[in-house]
Write an enzyme that holds these catalytic residues in place. Structure first.
Site, PDB file in Angstrom:
ATOM      1  N   GLU A 272      -0.464   8.430   3.006  1.00 27.62           N
ATOM      2  CA  GLU A 272      -1.611   8.834   2.190  1.00 27.62           C
ATOM      3  C   GLU A 272      -2.660   9.667   2.929  1.00 27.62           C
ATOM      4  OE1 GLU A 272      -3.100   5.258   0.374  1.00 27.62           O
ATOM      5  OE2 GLU A 272      -1.432   5.148  -1.036  1.00 27.62           O
TER       6      GLU A 272
ATOM      7  N   GLU B  20       4.916   3.496  -3.617  1.00 26.36           N
ATOM      8  CA  GLU B  20       4.034   2.372  -3.936  1.00 26.36           C
ATOM      9  C   GLU B  20       3.765   2.316  -5.431  1.00 26.36           C
ATOM     10  OE1 GLU B  20       0.415   2.119  -1.729  1.00 26.36           O
ATOM     11  OE2 GLU B  20       1.345   2.596   0.200  1.00 26.36           O
TER      12      GLU B  20
END
Length: 830
Positions: free
Chosen positions: A597, A701
Site C-alpha cells: 500500500e 485484502e
C-alpha cells in the site's frame, strides 16, 4: 630404666632444647613454636614418611642454607660432636680415677655431691644422645629405625653394649677396690634418682603431648609435618612451592590417610571430604601417586577465591537481568492459543556452550528464544544474502498439497486458470492495533503509543521478550493446519524491514521476526500452502499509517530522507531476494511482494513506478522466479490500463477492496452491499485482469466487515464513521439508518460472535462468498485476516469456526449470479 616408647612426642621438648644448646648459632629460634599435626601413636609408618619427604626433596632438587641442612647432615655433625664430648668425659674420668687412687674411699659430702652431679650429667648426656640419635633419624631412615627397635645388627650391638655396661657395674659392685666402690655407690644413687626423675618427666611429657595434640586439632593449620619439623627443626620449603600435607599417626596406620585413599581426577570413589575427616588437625590432602606434592596450594586457594568472587560479581547482575527478562516472558505454564505451552524440548541434551561466545545472547542463541519448537537449534552462522539460516533444517519435502483441487508444491500452480484462495497473517510479524489491541489498551492517550514504533519505544528493553511471545503464540502450527482444513491454499505473510535490519534511532525489535517468518514458511510447506511475501513496513514508511510501523509523515521517496530510504528499501530487497532465491523456496514462495500500500495519492506516481521497476529487476537478477506483486497505490483501477505497459515479466497487480472506508459504500444496506460486489466489483476486477487492462490482478485484502466499528481500526483513539465519532468536527453518521433512524450503534457489530443472530450470520457469509466470487474473476484473493483478538468480522478463523464462513473455501454456498438471499428481520443499523 623406663622402656623407650616409640612416641616421637615423648622427648620432643628435650630434643628441641638439645638442638638449641648444641647448635646455638645454627638453630632458627624464630620457629621454635611450631604447630604440629600430631597423633600419639606407637607404631608410625615411618618408612612411608621417609619415602614422602625423600621423594619430595629429590624432586625439588634444591640445597638447604646453613642452619637448616638435611637430617643426615645433622646426624654426621652430631656424631662427631658426641665423639669429641665423650673423649672429654673419658679424659676427665681417667683424671678423677688417678686422683682417687691415692685418697680414701670416704670423701667429704661436698666431693660426693660433686661426683654424683658429674655422674648424673654423664648418664643423662648419654641417655639424651641415645634418644636424640634415635629420634632424629628414625623418620629419615626406616632401616635405622628398625635397627633401633632391635630387629637389626645395630640393635644387637646396642644390647651388647648395654649388657657390657651392666656387667661392668656389677663388677664394680662386687669389687673391694676403693675406686670401684666409690664409683658404684655414686652410680647407684644417681641412677635411682634419675629413674625417679625420668618417670615424673615421662608423666609430664605425656600430659603435655596430649594437651598439645588437642590444641593442635583445633587449629587445623595447613603446615607440613615432615621429619625435621617433627623434632623441632624447621623444614625448608623450596622457593615458589607450597607445602604438602602429610598425615601421620593412627589415620595413616589404619589406612585412612590421603595417600591411602584419594580420588584422582577421573578416578572413582567418594569425594575427598567423605573419606578424610576435617577434624584432628586435618587441613588438606596429599596425592597418593606423588607423595609430598600438594593438592591444594595456598596460592591456588587465593586465586580460586578471587575467581569465585569475580564470577559472583559477573553472574549476580546477569542473573538479575535474566530474571527480569524471564519475568517479562511467559513461564513454562503459559498457554498458547491452542492450549499448548511453548516447547523447548529440542534443547534437551545440548549444551549452551555449543554456542560461540560472539553469538551468546543474540538472536542466534536458541537458549534466548521463547520457543524453539520446530526450529533446528544446532548452531550455524551461515547466511545467504547476509540473512541467517539459523533455525532451518537442511532438508525439505515439497510433496504436500492442501486439498485435492490443488497440485502439490512440487508441481506448478496453474495461475490464471485456477484462482488463489488465501488468507493474510496480519498483525503478527507487523503489528496492527485493531488486530491486537491488547498491546495498546493499557496506555492513555497522553502516552502517545499508537503504532509499533511508539510501542517498542515505550517498552524499551522489554520489547524483545514481549513481542517474541506474541510471535510464538499468536500464530502457531495449528493455524496452518486449520488454514489447510478451511480449504485455503495460499498464505500472505507480512513482515517489515526490521526483520532484516534496523538503523540508528530505530526502537524496533531487530531480526527476531525473521526466524518466525522462516518457520511459518516451513509450516506452509508442510501443509501444502503456497506463500506470498509482503513487506508491510519499508524504511521511512510508505504511507504514514500505523501498520507501516510508524504513523505520521511519509519518509519513503519523500521528504529529507526520501532518497536515503529509497536506497535502504532496495538494499533490503537485495538481501531478501537473494535469500528466497534458494532452491528450497522456489516451490513454496510463489509470489514476491515489493511494498504494501504505497500511498500514491500523496507520493509521486513516477517515483514509485521507477522504484518498482528497479526493485523488480534487482530481485529477478538475484534469482527470484516467483511472480512479483505491486500494489495499485489506491489509484483507480481503470488507470492501470495504461500504466507500466512495458514492464518486467511475471508481475501481478495487487488491489485491496473494502466497502467500509468509502462513505458512499458504508451506507448501503445488506442486500445492496452484496449487489455492489457482484455487479460492480466483479466487472472491475475482470476488466483490469484482462489483456486490455493491466493484466494478472489479485485482491490481496478484503473482509466481511460491514462496519468500521472494530477498536482502533481507524487508528488508536479514533472514533468510527458508523457512529459519527470519526471526525472531531463532524458528527455525521455513515450508516443505512442515519437519516431515518434509529441511530446506528457498534454494540451489535462488536458483540461476541456467539450472540450473532442467524440472519446476521447468513448475511456475513453471503457477503464474504460474494467477494470470493468477484475476486475469482481475476487471479484470486487473500482474506484480511486469519486471526484477531476481538474483531470477529476481520477474522477468517473466527468466522470459519463460528459458522459464518464456508467450511471449505473452494465450496461456497453463494456465487455471484445467484439470487441474493433474504436476511429476514436483520436490522440495517448493525
Amino acid at each position: 630404666m623406663p622402656s623407650q616408647s616409640r612416641s616421637r612426642d615423648r622427648y620432643r621438648g628435650r630434643d628441641t632444647e638439645y638442638t638449641r644448646r648444641r647448635y646455638p648459632d645454627e638453630h632458627d629460634y624464630s620457629h621454635d613454636d611450631h604447630d604440629y599435626d600430631y597423633d600419639d601413636d606407637d607404631d608410625d609408618n615411618d618408612d612411608l614418611e621417609q619415602d614422602v619427604t625423600e621423594r619430595r626433596y629429590r624432586r625439588d632438587g634444591y640445597r638447604r642454607p646453613r642452619g637448616e641442612s638435611r637430617a643426615r647432615a645433622y646426624y654426621e655433625r652430631d656424631a662427631a660432636a658426641a665423639a669429641a664430648h665423650d673423649e672429654e668425659l673419658l679424659a676427665e674420668e681417667r683424671e678423677r680415677r688417678r686422683a682417687g687412687a691415692s685418697g680414701s674411699p670416704r670423701k667429704s659430702g661436698q666431693h660426693r655431691e660433686r661426683d654424683r652431679d658429674r655422674e648424673r650429667d654423664r648418664e643423662a648426656q648419654s641417655r639424651r644422645r641415645t634418644y636424640e640419635d634415635d629420634g632424629r633419624h628414625r623418620t629419615r631412615d626406616g632401616r635405622r629405625e628398625r635397627r633401633r627397635e632391635g630387629g637389626g645388627e645395630g640393635g644387637r650391638r646396642e644390647r651388647r653394649r648395654g649388657e657390657s655396661r651392666r656387667g661392668e657395674a656389677a663388677r664394680k659392685h662386687q669389687s673391694s677396690d676403693s675406686t670401684n666402690s666409690a664409683s658404684h655407690l655414686l652410680s647407684a644413687d644417681a641412677l635411682a634418682r634419675l629413674g625417679s626423675q625420668y618417670e615424673k618427666e615421662d608423666r609430664r611429657e605425656r600430659a603435655h603431648a596430649k594437651d598439645a595434640a588437642k590444641a593442635e586439632r583445633k587449629r587445623r593449620k595447613k603446615r607440613a609435618v615432615v621429619g625435621e619439623q617433627e623434632r623441632g627443626l624447621r623444614a625448608e620449603k623450596p622457593r615458589d612451592r607450597s607445602r604438602a600435607r602429610v598425615a601421620s599417626g593412627a589415620y595413616m596406620e589404619e589406612g585412612r590417610g590421603p595417600e591411602m585413599e584419594f580420588r584422582r581426577r577421573g578416578g572413582g570413589g567418594p569425594p575427598m571430604d567423605a573419606r578424610w575427616p576435617k577434624g584432628g588437625g586435618w587441613g588438606g590432602s596429599v596425592d597418593g601417586g606423588d607423595a609430598g606434592r600438594p593438592f591444594w596450594k595456598q596460592k591456588k586457594w587465593l586465586i580460586g577465591i578471587g575467581v569465585v568472587i569475580l564470577i559472583l560479581v559477573i553472574v549476580i547482575p546477569v542473573a538479575v537481568v535474566v530474571s527480569k527478562k524471564h519475568n517479562d516472558k511467559p513461564n513454562a505454564t503459559t498457554t498458547q492459543p491452542d492450549g499448548t505451552t511453548p516447547s523447548n524440548s529440542n534443547l534437551d541434551g545440548l549444551s549452551p556452550d555449543s554456542i560461540p561466545g560472539y553469538a551468546k545472547g543474540t538472536f542466534l542463541d536458541p537458549w534466548t528464544w521463547y520457543d524453539t519448537n520446530d526450529f533446528n537449534v544446532t548452531f550455524t552462522n551461515e547466511t545467504v544474502g547476509g540473512l541467517s539460516l539459523m533455525g532451518l533444517n537442511s532438508t525439505w519435502d515439497d510433496s504436500a498439497r492442501p486439498n485435492d483441487n490443488v497440485p502439490p508444491l512440487n508441481k506448478p500452480f496453474p495461475y490464471g486458470k485456477q484462482p488463489i484462495r488465501g488468507v493474510n497473517l496480519g498483525g503478527w510479524l507487523s503489528l496492527e492495533p485493531f488486530i491486537t489491541p491488547s498491546f495498546f489498551q493499557s496506555y492513555s492517550a497522553l502516552s502517545g503509543v499508537i503504532d509499533e514504533y511508539t510501542l517498542t519505544q515505550k517498552l524499551g528493553s522489554t520489547a524483545g521478550a514481549r513481542l517474541e511471545k506474541h510471535y510464538a503464540t499468536f500464530i502457531t502450527e495449528q493455524d496452518f493446519a486449520d488454514i489447510r482444513d478451511a480449504g485455503l491454499d495460499h498464505v500472505r505473510i507480512q513482515y517489515s524491514y526490521w526483520a532484516v535490519t534496523t538503523y540508528d534511532g530505530d526502537p524496533y525489535v531487530a531480526k527476531t521476526s525473521w526466524r518466525y517468518l522462516l518457520r511459518a514458511i516451513e509450516y506452509c510447506r508442510k501443509y501444502g500452502l503456497r506463500v506470498k511475501l509482503d513487506p508491510h513496513g519499508i524504511p521511512g514508511s510508505q504511507n504514514g499509517w500505523n501498520h507501516s510501523g510508524r504513523q505520521g509523515a511519509i519518509g519513503w521517496l519523500n521528504g529529507t530522507d526520501g532518497e536515503l530510504n529509497r536506497k535502504r528499501s532496495l538494499e533490503v530487497h537485495d538481501q531478501v531476494s537473494k535469500f528466497f532465491a534458494q532452491d528450497r523456496y522456489k516451490n513454496v514462495v510463489t509470489i514476491y511482494g515489493l511494498v504494501n500500500e504505497p500511498l500514491m495519492l500523496s507520493l509521486s506516481v513516477e517515483d514509485v513506478l521507477n522504484w518498482t521497476v528497479e526493485a523488480t529487476k534487482l530481485v529477478q537478477k538475484n534469482g527470484i522466479t516467483a511472480y512479483i506483486a505491486l500494489h495499485d497505490g489506491f489509484l483507480n483501477l481503470s488507470k492501470w490500463k495504461s500504466i507500466l505497459k512495458t514492464r518486467p515479466d511475471n508481475m501481478l497487480l495487487d488491489t485491496h477492496q473494502y466497502t467500509i472506508f468509502n462513505t458512499g459504500q458504508i451506507v448501503l444496506n445488506h442486500t445492496a452491499r452484496v449487489n455492489l460486489i457482484c455487479n460492480d466489483w466483479s466487472a472491475m476486477i475482470k476488466e483490469v485482469n484482462s489483456t486490455s487492462g493491466f493484466g494478472p490482478t489479485i485482491c490481496g485484502e478484503w473482509s466481511q466487515a460491514d462496519t468500521d466499528c472494530a477498536q482502533y481500526l481507524n487508528n488508536v483513539g479514533r472514533g468510527t464513521r458508523w457512529e459519527g465519532t470519526f471526525s472531531l468536527t463532524d458528527s455525521t453518521q455513515y450508516c443505512p439508518t442515519a437519516d431515518s433512524g434509529p441511530r446506528c450503534s457498534c454494540a451489535n457489530a462488536n458483540a461476541d460472535p456467539s450472540a450473532y443472530s442467524a440472519d446476521y450470520k447468513k448475511f456475513l457469509q453471503t457477503y464474504a462468498e460474494a467477494q470470493m466470487s468477484a475476486f475469482e474473476t481475476g487471479q484470486g484473493w487473500f482474506y484480511w485476516t486469519w486471526r484477531t483478538e476481538s474483531a470477529a468480522q476481520w477474522s477468517y478463523r473466527t468466522a470459519w469456526k463460528g459458522g459464518f464462513m464456508p467450511q471449505k473455501a473452494y465450496s461456497p454456498s453463494f456465487k455471484c449470479g445467484d439470487t441474493v438471499p433474504d436476511f429476514g428481520s436483520l436490522p440495517e443499523y448493525y
